[in-house]
Design a protein around this motif. Structure first.
Motif, PDB file in Angstrom:
ATOM      1  N   TYR A  69      44.266  30.352  49.932  1.00 12.91           N
ATOM      2  CA  TYR A  69      43.734  29.110  49.369  1.00 12.91           C
ATOM      3  C   TYR A  69      42.806  28.439  50.377  1.00 12.91           C
ATOM      4  O   TYR A  69      42.970  28.584  51.583  1.00 12.91           O
ATOM      5  CB  TYR A  69      44.873  28.153  49.011  1.00 12.91           C
TER       6      TYR A  69
ATOM      7  N   ARG B  63      43.836  39.795  39.788  1.00 12.67           N
ATOM      8  CA  ARG B  63      44.348  38.517  40.303  1.00 12.67           C
ATOM      9  C   ARG B  63      45.870  38.576  40.363  1.00 12.67           C
ATOM     10  O   ARG B  63      46.497  39.336  39.623  1.00 12.67           O
ATOM     11  CB  ARG B  63      43.895  37.343  39.422  1.00 12.67           C
ATOM     12  N   ASP B  64      46.429  37.762  41.272  1.00 10.77           N
ATOM     13  CA  ASP B  64      47.875  37.698  41.362  1.00 10.77           C
ATOM     14  C   ASP B  64      48.415  36.699  40.332  1.00 10.77           C
ATOM     15  O   ASP B  64      47.632  36.078  39.600  1.00 10.77           O
ATOM     16  CB  ASP B  64      48.301  37.346  42.789  1.00 10.77           C
ATOM     17  N   PRO B  65      49.744  36.544  40.214  1.00  8.07           N
ATOM     18  CA  PRO B  65      50.294  35.632  39.201  1.00  8.07           C
ATOM     19  C   PRO B  65      49.818  34.191  39.340  1.00  8.07           C
ATOM     20  O   PRO B  65      49.868  33.428  38.372  1.00  8.07           O
ATOM     21  CB  PRO B  65      51.807  35.743  39.434  1.00  8.07           C
ATOM     22  N   ASP B  66      49.349  33.789  40.536  1.00 11.84           N
ATOM     23  CA  ASP B  66      48.838  32.436  40.738  1.00 11.84           C
ATOM     24  C   ASP B  66      47.336  32.322  40.488  1.00 11.84           C
ATOM     25  O   ASP B  66      46.748  31.264  40.702  1.00 11.84           O
ATOM     26  CB  ASP B  66      49.144  31.964  42.158  1.00 11.84           C
TER      27      ASP B  66
END
Length: 198
Positions: free
Chosen positions: A125, A153-156
């Motif tokens: 981030y 993309r990851d789960p976030d």
């Protein structure tokens, strides 16, 4: 296509899933995987890269090192490590790199690309850092062309990149496969043209 192992790279579950899904999609599109790259000692070569980079940086930036207060902490630490690295260890790291490069080029003589994770985890981030380059150092050490392919993309919702490594004499082929891999990840035309991946 050669798929690079992830269990030795401490990649997360989302990264492994992205890698395995991409490998399966490429196989369905016509790629011919030749197995996992057990013969490439990634951890050893990553350490060799760090040693070579530090040793050479300490000598290239000797003048700058005399003013440590003007340098960032990471750069000061790099130059300090390089200054403390014996020439014998530097030469041993170069020898390790040369031997491994011969093996990797031999592998790439029989396959188009090596597919692997671009980083141990998703992009961080914020804008303070770009993430760790540890999984690209093995290939940088050998001067091999590498393309990072986005799309996962990851789960976030953070980006998960994969990388394709190619032969230095077939950069055009590498770029073409990377483009088609990105299309496949996005669910576009590659899935309908399996002959595009050889």
């Amino acid at each position: 296509m050669v798929r690079h192992r992830t269990d030795r790279c401490r990649t997360g579950d989302a990264r492994r899933t992205a890698l395995h899904r991409t490998a399966r999609a490429l196989r369905a599109a016509g790629a011919r995987p030749t197995g996992l790259v057990d013969q490439v000692p990634v951890a050893e070569l990553t350490e060799a890269h760090a040693m070579v980079m530090a040793h050479e940086a300490a000598r290239s930036l000797a003048a700058e090192a005399r003013h440590p207060e003007a340098l960032s902490i990471p750069l000061r630490e790099l130059l300090d490590r390089g200054a403390r690295t014996p020439a014998s260890e530097y030469r041993a790291a170069l020898a390790t790199a040369r031997a491994a490069r011969t093996r990797i080029l031999g592998l790439l003589a029989h396959t188009d690309v090596i597919l692997g994770p671009a980083a141990p985890g998703p992009a961080p981030y914020g804008v303070d850092a770009t993430g760790t380059p540890v999984l690209s150092r093995c290939w940088q050490l050998h001067g091999l062309p590498v393309v990072t392919v986005p799309g996962h993309r990851d789960p976030d919702g953070m980006p998960l990149g994969l990388q394709l490594v190619g032969h230095p004499e077939r950069v055009g082929r590498l770029l073409g496969i990377a483009r088609r891999t990105e299309q496949l990840i996005a669910g576009t035309s590659l899935a309908r043209h399996p002959s595009a991946i050889g």
